[in-house]
Design an enzyme around this catalytic site. Structure first.
Site, mmCIF file in Angstrom:
data_model
loop_
_atom_site.group_PDB
_atom_site.id
_atom_site.type_symbol
_atom_site.label_atom_id
_atom_site.label_comp_id
_atom_site.label_asym_id
_atom_site.label_seq_id
_atom_site.Cartn_x
_atom_site.Cartn_y
_atom_site.Cartn_z
ATOM 1 N N GLY A 37 0.833 -1.191 0.000
ATOM 2 C CA GLY A 37 0.000 0.000 0.000
ATOM 3 C C GLY A 37 0.870 1.243 0.000
ATOM 4 N N LEU A 38 0.240 2.386 -0.136
ATOM 5 C CA LEU A 38 0.965 3.650 -0.166
ATOM 6 C C LEU A 38 1.677 3.918 1.152
ATOM 7 C CD1 LEU A 38 -1.749 5.923 -1.857
ATOM 8 C CD2 LEU A 38 0.397 5.139 -2.915
ATOM 9 N N SER A 41 -0.191 4.425 4.650
ATOM 10 C CA SER A 41 -1.462 3.690 4.657
ATOM 11 C C SER A 41 -1.644 2.874 5.935
ATOM 12 C CB SER A 41 -1.560 2.771 3.436
ATOM 13 O OG SER A 41 -0.517 1.802 3.453
ATOM 14 N N GLY A 42 -0.552 2.609 6.630
ATOM 15 C CA GLY A 42 -0.650 1.856 7.892
ATOM 16 C C GLY A 42 -0.151 0.429 7.802
ATOM 17 N N LYS A 43 0.656 0.124 6.797
ATOM 18 C CA LYS A 43 1.154 -1.247 6.607
ATOM 19 C C LYS A 43 1.950 -1.746 7.812
ATOM 20 C CE LYS A 43 3.523 -0.103 3.025
ATOM 21 N NZ LYS A 43 3.142 1.333 3.098
ATOM 22 N N SER A 44 2.929 -0.966 8.223
ATOM 23 C CA SER A 44 3.792 -1.389 9.324
ATOM 24 C C SER A 44 3.019 -1.498 10.633
ATOM 25 C CB SER A 44 4.968 -0.412 9.490
ATOM 26 O OG SER A 44 5.822 -0.456 8.371
ATOM 27 N N SER A 111 6.033 -1.783 -2.152
ATOM 28 C CA SER A 111 6.049 -2.711 -3.302
ATOM 29 C C SER A 111 5.048 -2.276 -4.370
ATOM 30 C CB SER A 111 5.782 -4.152 -2.858
ATOM 31 O OG SER A 111 4.683 -4.279 -1.994
#
EC number: 2.7.1.25
Length: 202
Positions: A37-38, A41-44, A111
């Site tokens: 995701g951007l 976006s809150g991935k981590s 990614s």
């Protein structure tokens, strides 16, 4: 970087202890939870929250975070399309090793390119790769801007920044979509844990 000049002189050695042996010891299957995701976006945040829940369940898991990996393993790479591809290739290979070890590995990387994510997907068995699209609109990501990167990108200080001056290719058929601008962390974690249970990974 895909060339293997010494391929004729190296040989694969099978492990006496198999992935199945390790999974049996751990009491669960292994897989890659690939969070994409951007930036912002809150991935981590989500990957670490899921990892915490898995830890509480006494399951074997590990988070590979994009920024952390660039401090070491991928410290020699920039953000050109070629370097981004190599970044993801290396993480895919590392993730494969974790899966072979019987571990649930959670990767949090922008990614941005579908082809690169597909390369990572093909490194493991079909059921072992779970793409989690952490979906968040660009405006909200910019409002959050936890690292101040969007501000720098808008000012021209960061070239080839995903979402601003470089593309982000949304997943076309991810296993999970988490709308982080609409859904709480707790609800998102439950959604992922429920998916893992349904697929009998845990």
């Amino acid at each position: 970087m895909s060339q293997k000049p010494f391929a004729d002189n190296i040989h694969w050695h099978d492990s006496v202890v198999t992935k199945q042996d390790r999974s049996q010891l751990n009491g669960h299957k292994s897989c890659v939870l690939w969070f994409t995701g951007l930036s912002g976006s809150g991935k981590s945040t989500l990957a670490n929250a899921v990892n915490q829940r898995l830890f509480e369940k006494k399951l074997s898991s590990y988070v590979l975070d994009g920024d952390n990996v660039r401090h070491g393993l991928n410290g020699d790479l920039g953000f050109s399309p070629e370097d981004r591809q190599e970044n993801i290739r290396r993480i895919g290979e590392v993730s494969k090793l974790f899966v072979d070890n019987g571990t649930i590995v959670l990767t949090a990387f922008v990614s941005p390119y579908r082809d690169d994510r597909m390369i990572a997907r093909k490194l493991v068995a079909k059921e072992e790769f779970i793409e989690v699209y952490v979906k968040c609109n660009l405006e909200e990501c910019e409002n959050r801007d936890p690292k101040g990167l969007y501000k720098k990108a808008r000012n021209g200080e960061i070239p080839e920044f995903t979402g601003i001056s470089a593309p982000y290719e949304e997943p076309e058929s991810p296993e999970l979509v988490i709308s982080s601008d609409e859904t709480s962390i707790d609800t998102s974690v439950e959604q992922i844990i429920t998916f893992l249970e349904k697929k009998q990974i845990i």
